[in-house]
Each structure stands twice: as structure tokens, then as C-alpha cells.
Design a protein around this motif. Structure first.
Motif, short mmCIF file in Angstrom:
data_model
loop_
_atom_site.label_atom_id
_atom_site.label_comp_id
_atom_site.label_asym_id
_atom_site.label_seq_id
_atom_site.Cartn_x
_atom_site.Cartn_y
_atom_site.Cartn_z
N ILE A 1 0.83 -1.20 0.00
CA ILE A 1 0.00 0.00 0.00
C ILE A 1 0.87 1.26 0.00
CG2 ILE A 1 -1.68 1.32 1.35
CD1 ILE A 1 -2.79 -1.41 2.32
N ALA A 2 1.95 1.24 0.80
CA ALA A 2 2.84 2.40 0.88
C ALA A 2 3.48 2.70 -0.47
CB ALA A 2 3.93 2.15 1.93
N GLU A 3 3.86 1.65 -1.21
CA GLU A 3 4.47 1.84 -2.52
C GLU A 3 3.50 2.55 -3.46
OE1 GLU A 3 7.73 1.18 -5.29
OE2 GLU A 3 7.59 0.98 -3.12
N ILE A 4 2.24 2.10 -3.47
CA ILE A 4 1.24 2.70 -4.36
C ILE A 4 0.94 4.14 -3.95
CG2 ILE A 4 -1.18 2.60 -5.07
CD1 ILE A 4 -0.92 -0.48 -4.96
N ILE A 5 0.75 4.37 -2.65
CA ILE A 5 0.41 5.72 -2.18
C ILE A 5 1.59 6.68 -2.38
CG2 ILE A 5 -0.14 7.10 -0.14
CD1 ILE A 5 -1.71 4.73 0.92
N GLY A 6 2.78 6.25 -2.03
CA GLY A 6 3.95 7.13 -2.15
C GLY A 6 4.22 7.56 -3.58
N ILE A 7 4.25 6.58 -4.49
CA ILE A 7 4.51 6.91 -5.90
C ILE A 7 3.33 7.68 -6.50
CG2 ILE A 7 4.84 5.90 -8.19
CD1 ILE A 7 6.59 3.77 -6.80
N GLY A 8 2.11 7.31 -6.09
CA GLY A 8 0.94 8.06 -6.54
C GLY A 8 1.02 9.51 -6.10
N ALA A 9 1.49 9.75 -4.87
CA ALA A 9 1.61 11.12 -4.36
C ALA A 9 2.58 11.94 -5.20
CB ALA A 9 2.06 11.09 -2.90
N VAL A 10 3.70 11.35 -5.55
CA VAL A 10 4.71 12.04 -6.36
C VAL A 10 4.14 12.38 -7.74
CG1 VAL A 10 6.92 11.77 -7.53
CG2 VAL A 10 6.67 11.07 -5.14
N LYS A 11 3.50 11.42 -8.38
CA LYS A 11 2.93 11.66 -9.71
C LYS A 11 1.85 12.73 -9.67
CE LYS A 11 3.58 7.18 -12.03
NZ LYS A 11 2.89 6.11 -12.78
N TYR A 12 0.95 12.60 -8.70
CA TYR A 12 -0.19 13.51 -8.65
C TYR A 12 0.25 14.93 -8.30
CZ TYR A 12 -4.99 15.05 -7.86
OH TYR A 12 -6.19 15.70 -7.94
N ALA A 13 1.26 15.07 -7.46
CA ALA A 13 1.76 16.40 -7.11
C ALA A 13 2.22 17.14 -8.36
CB ALA A 13 2.92 16.28 -6.11
N ASP A 14 2.70 16.41 -9.34
CA ASP A 14 3.11 17.01 -10.62
C ASP A 14 1.92 17.18 -11.55
OD1 ASP A 14 4.11 17.28 -13.36
OD2 ASP A 14 6.08 16.88 -12.51
N LEU A 15 1.18 16.10 -11.77
CA LEU A 15 0.12 16.11 -12.78
C LEU A 15 -1.07 16.98 -12.40
CD1 LEU A 15 0.18 12.32 -13.69
CD2 LEU A 15 0.96 14.21 -15.12
N SER A 16 -1.25 17.27 -11.13
CA SER A 16 -2.36 18.13 -10.72
C SER A 16 -2.05 19.60 -10.98
CB SER A 16 -2.67 17.92 -9.23
OG SER A 16 -1.55 18.22 -8.43
N GLN A 17 -0.81 19.91 -11.35
CA GLN A 17 -0.43 21.28 -11.69
C GLN A 17 -0.66 21.54 -13.17
OE1 GLN A 17 0.88 23.35 -9.20
NE2 GLN A 17 0.46 21.63 -7.84
N ASN A 18 -1.00 22.77 -13.50
CA ASN A 18 -1.01 23.17 -14.91
C ASN A 18 0.40 22.95 -15.45
OD1 ASN A 18 -0.94 24.59 -17.38
ND2 ASN A 18 -2.47 26.05 -16.66
N ARG A 19 0.54 22.20 -16.54
CA ARG A 19 1.88 21.81 -16.98
C ARG A 19 2.76 23.00 -17.35
NH1 ARG A 19 2.07 22.51 -22.35
NH2 ARG A 19 0.15 22.16 -23.53
N ILE A 20 2.16 24.14 -17.74
CA ILE A 20 3.00 25.28 -18.15
C ILE A 20 3.47 26.09 -16.95
CG2 ILE A 20 1.90 25.39 -20.42
CD1 ILE A 20 0.38 27.83 -19.51
#
Length: 569
Positions: A413-432
Motif C-alpha cells: 500500500i505504501a508503494e502505491i500511495i507514495g509513488i501516486g503522491a509524487v505523480k499527482y503532485a506534478d500532474l495536478s499542476q497546470n503543466r505550463i
């Protein structure tokens, strides 16, 4: 399954064709309203076509309303303001439509998806460890690939490795001067990084090293045996390390065609450009000059010593992709600093008659508050380190909240949540937008974050387990819409396909993240305000089914961002 917006647009189109049979206008476009007081959906068609029809917008809107065909979707339709058409849809329509979300695929047949979408992303430089500077291209490119696949396109994800450039001349010199053999055997990519950084520092004091590096690069490009052997060793060792990270992040590529793949095509590119008069010789180099109105600096295609440059490589790459894939579009996911480069390359490609859809999907830089990451400066955070720290923090929180879970469950569970957190912190931002790197923000577990969305999904799975323990399943469940929150959630659940289309149009995964956050907030309001398991059976099963569908939409949406879900947290 036809999209709700398309059902409404078809009705409006039939009305317009009846009133104005020969009018040359674009079809009506329907969007969800931002305020539920103004209906569920809205169109400004009457307003934007007032000049065409030579009538007041409100008059046009009324004509359209009066000629809407009989249907089973519209409950009420009103004119608002200067001529907006506000549409309220029937609860009965939602009741029948929602179960299709799980059973049927969205109908995207109206999209022109001929040809392959080629996405060029990640693209680390060989012999350097992946660091957080590589994160944005990797996760944005992967999400765009998933988005276009969801829409029905054939997609090729290509990792255009930096395996053919000036860094190899530097690395070969550094390898021969300063290599620590023992360290190299234990941590090859770490040792390559060390000697590369040392070269940059030594070259500042001794410029002759740069000339030596250029000579070694030229030998490599000319096929000299020893340098080619060493270069291949650097590639093999680097890819071995990169693939560990890609597997961990659930990121896959269809091809790994680095710059070297196109080396044999580059002389042909130079010849074509000279023969067509697009390029010319200037001080011994082959250069493309642009018209003043194009506002671009000259592009060097070949140096006077015969060495090729990135522009040559990218043009050879375009030629290969055109001939191999017959592309619908070619997308390049890199940071904003390469905007001028790609404008030059695309301009030259079109001068060659290659009229394809090229898009530079640029993004803002991730940086420290005091400057950008730089391998040369030695101030980068390795991507592996970032992932490890995210997973470590996730596991600490899981151990605090759910100590009864097994170690295996906690780690998974920690692996999924941790990596998901990193991805989402980036992807939830406007890419520009630029991102200032901050450990706390990157690994935050509340607010608009992956852990919040994953918690919502896990909450739904827990609810379903409790219902099953009490003898309730989704068998014969029918949706009832009697409460405002039931209706709000029901409408929101229909929106994923149209949101994905907009994300594809703008190449912005953050639109999906915004939608998922709104969905999670709405579901949690529904869950906290309306009881489920304490209701009589019909209401219980209805709300259980709405919960289940909310979970499925969350799961699908998170998958489009490359984030896995967990049943427990």
C-alpha cells in the motif's frame, strides 16, 4: 455509450437545421454549467451566431427551444442572460444512464483518430542518473499516452534517449582519466555521474579538455571501434538502471529509439536541405536561415568539422516517424527551454513539405527556490531517492493509522500511495506552470492530493465490504435520485469522458486531476450527509450503487494519470 453532451448537441443540431436549413455554422457545443442554478448543461450557440442569423440571441434561443425534438433527456430548458440556453435533464434519464458507465465504453466515434499518435517523452541522457528534473516529462508524457489510448487512438510512446551528443566525448575523456574501477563495478551510473561532474569542473580550469572531448566525440561518430564499444557499455548500464525506475512507476515505452538510431539518416537530411536550397553553407557549417518575419535564429544543421546537431537528429527522427507510422500527430514532451529549438525544427520540416501535426508539449521547470537543477552543479535529487522517501512517509502514516495490517500489506500500500503522491503532485499542476520543489508539498497527504483520492476510493471499497458482511450486494440495485447530493453526484459521474477529451485537446492531465478532486469532494459530502447502511434496502442499494460507480470512475481517472488504487489504507 453516447456522451450526455453529444445527445444534447444532436437535439440542438436538429432544431437548428429545422429553423435554418441552409445555414453554414458550426454545430452547437454543450458544456456542464458551473452553477447548478443555471441548469445542468448550457450552450452559447445563439449568442455566437447572432450575426449569421441576423436576429437577437434571445430570439434565436427561443426558436431553438421551440423546435427541440421530442426526447427522454430534457426536463426543462430556459433562456438566461443575453441568450444562454440552460438545460435541466431528467432524473429518469440519469437513472437509466448511470449503470452504462460500467457496462459500456464511451462512444468516441465522432473523433478523427486515423493515424498513429507518436509521443516523445522522458528522454534521459545516457550515463546520468534520473533525477527529479526528469519527472515532469516522464509522468506528463505517460499520462498523455494513456489519455489518447482511452480515446481510441493508436499510440506509440517513444523514449528518445540522449545517447548521441557532446556528453559522450566528455565522458570518454573522464573515463580514461579518473575512473574508479571498483566504484564503477558497484555503482556504474553513480561513477559515471561523478567523473562527468569532475570533467565539467576541470574543464573550467583547463579548456584543452573540451577540445579533447570534441575529438573523442568525432571518433565515436565516425565509428572508431574502442569508443563505440565504450559508448555501448554506457548505454547498457544506464538503461538497466532506468528500467528499474520505469517499472516501479508503472511506465512503459513502445520504443527506445535514441538519437543514435537516426545517425545514418542525418547525412541524407543535410543533402536534402542543401539541394532544396533550404540550407546553405556559412563559414564552413551548414545552416538554415529564416525569414525575418519568422523571428527565429539560424539553425546549424552540421558543424564545419562535420558533426551533426540536435536539429539534424530531430529532422531525421521526423523523417523516420513519418515513413514508419503515418502519424496523426507527433508530440514532444520537453521543458519550456526547448521552445525555440522545436519551432526551428517544425519550420524546417514544413519547408521540406512534411505537413504533419507537430506539437511541442512544453512544461514549466521544476526548480529549487534559488535555481534550477544541474548535474554539473551537483545539486540534483535523484528520482530513486524521491520515490524512496515518498514511500517511506506513506508507510509511516499507514503504520500509525492501520497497525493491524500485515507488513506485506503495509509495504504494498505504501508503494502505491507514495509513488501516486509524487505523480499527482506534478500532474495536478497546470503543466505550463513552474513548480518550486518542496519536500512537504510533494509528499503532502491532505487536500488535493493522490492520498486523498486514494482514501476516497478505499472508503468506498470498505463500504462495499461492510454491506456484503450485512448481506447486501449490488444485485438488482436500482438508482434512486431523491436528494440534491444524489443528483449532484449522479451528474458528475457522467463527466469523465468529456473531461478526458478536453485534457487531450489541451495536453493537460491536470484537467482530469481537477475533475477527480471535485468528484472525491462531492462523494465525501454525499457519504457524510446521507446514510447508506442504515437505510431501507432500496435506498441502501441505490446509494451503494452510486458509491460503487464513484469508485469505478475514480479508478479509471487515476489510471489515466498512471496512479494505481488500493482497497485499504
Amino acid at each position: 455509450m453516447k456522451l450526455v453532451e453529444k445527445i444534447l448537441e444532436d437535439l440542438l443540431k436538429k432544431s437548428v437545421e429545422k429553423i435554418f436549413p441552409n445555414a453554414e455554422v458550426k454545430d452547437p457545443v454543450v458544456q456542464r454549467t458551473s452553477n447548478e442554478n443555471f441548469g445542468d448543461f448550457q450552450t452559447n450557440f445563439a449568442m455566437i451566431n447572432a450575426k449569421v442569423f441576423k436576429k437577437a440571441p434571445r430570439v434565436i434561443a427561443q426558436d431553438i427551444i421551440d423546435n427541440i425534438p421530442e426526447n427522454e433527456i430534457i426536463e426543462k430548458i430556459e433562456i438566461a442572460g443575453p441568450g444562454f440556453i440552460n438545460i435541466f435533464i431528467k432524473n429518469d434519464f440519469l437513472v437509466n444512464y448511470l449503470p452504462k458507465l460500467e457496462k459500456e465504453e464511451p462512444d468516441f466515434s465522432f473523433i478523427t483518430d486515423k493515424g498513429t499518435v507518436v509521443i516523445d517523452y522522458s528522454s534521459p541522457n545516457i550515463a546520468k542518473p534520473m533525477h527529479i528534473g526528469h519527472l515532469r516529462s516522464t509522468v506528463i508524457g505517460d499520462s498523455i499516452k494513456r489519455i489518447y489510448k482511452y480515446l481510441g487512438y493508436d499510440v506509440i510512446g517513444d523514449n528518445h534517449l540522449g545517447d548521441w551528443g557532446t556528453q559522450f566525448g566528455k565522458l570518454i575523456v573522464a573515463y580514461r582519466l579518473w575512473l574508479d574501477r571498483e566504484h564503477y563495478e558497484k555503482d556504474p551510473i553513480g561513477e559515471m555521474e561523478r567523473i562527468y561532474v569532475k570533467f565539467e569542473k576541470e574543464a573550467e580550469k583547463n579548456p584543452e579538455l573540451l577540445e579533447e572531448a570534441r575529438q573523442e566525440l568525432k571518433k565515436l561518430q565516425d565509428g572508431e571501434t574502442e569508443n563505440r564499444k565504450l559508448w555501448q557499455e554506457f548505454i547498457d548500464l544506464s538503461l538497466k538502471e532506468y528500467n528499474k525506475i520505469y517499472r516501479r512507476m508503472d511506465i512503459e515505452f513502445d520504443t527506445y529509439y535514441g538519437e543514435s538510431h537516426y545517425h545514418s539518416i542525418m547525412p541524407e537530411i543535410v543533402k536534402m536541405l542543401l539541394e532544396k536550397g533550404i540550407a546553405t553553407y556559412s563559414e564552413g557549417a551548414v545552416v538554415v536561415f529564416f525569414d525575418e518575419k519568422e523571428n527565429l535564429p539560424p539553425a546549424i544543421i552540421q558543424k564545419k568539422d562535420g558533426a551533426f546537431l540536435y536539429a539534424t537528429s530531430d529532422l531525421a527522427c521526423i523523417k523516420f516517424r513519418r515513413e514508419t507510422y503515418h502519424p496523426n500527430r507527433i508530440l514532444y514532451v520537453t521543458d519550456e527551454r526547448q521552445q525555440t529549438h522545436f519551432k526551428q525544427v517544425f519550420n524546417i520540416a514544413r519547408k521540406l513539405g512534411w505537413e504533419d501535426n507537430y506539437q511541442h508539449i512544453w512544461f514549466g521547470l521544476m526548480r529549487f527556490a534559488d535555481g534550477v537543477f544541474s548535474t554539473r552543479k551537483g545539486n540534483v535529487i535523484k528520482l530513486q531517492e524521491l520515490l524512496d522517501k515518498a514511500v517511506e512517509k506513506a508507510k509511516a502514516i499507514i503504520e500509525e493509522k492501520n497497525p493491524e495490517l500485515s507488513e506485506e500489506e503495509k509495504s504494498k500500500i505504501a508503494e502505491i500511495i507514495g509513488i501516486g503522491a509524487v505523480k499527482y503532485a506534478d500532474l495536478s499542476q497546470n503543466r505550463i506552470s513552474h513548480i518550486i520543489f518542496d519536500w512537504d508539498k510533494m509528499l503532502a497527504f491532505d487536500g488535493n492530493t493522490a492520498p486523498y483520492l486514494l482514501y476516497t476510493y478505499a472508503r468506498i471499497q470498505s463500504l462495499k465490504r461492510k454491506a456484503k458482511d450485512n448481506g447486501y450486494t449490488l444485485d438488482n440495485a436500482e438508482i434512486l435520485i431523491n436528494e440534491k447530493l444524489e443528483r449532484k453526484l449522479s451528474l458528475l459521474l457522467t463527466q469523465l469522458p468529456i473531461i478526458v477529451m478536453r485534457a487531450a485537446d489541451d495536453y493537460k492531465p491536470n484537467l482530469i486531476a481537477d475533475y477527480l478532486f471535485e468528484l472525491a469532494q462531492t462523494y465525501n459530502s454525499f457519504y457524510n450527509s446521507l446514510s447508506v447502511l442504515k437505510e431501507e434496502e432500496k435506498v441502501l442499494k441505490s446509494r451503494l450503487l452510486l458509491s460503487h460507480l464513484a469508485g469505478e470512475v475514480l479508478r479509471k481517472g487515476l489510471d489515466l494519470l498512471g496512479i494505481k488504487v488500493v482497497d485499504k489504507m
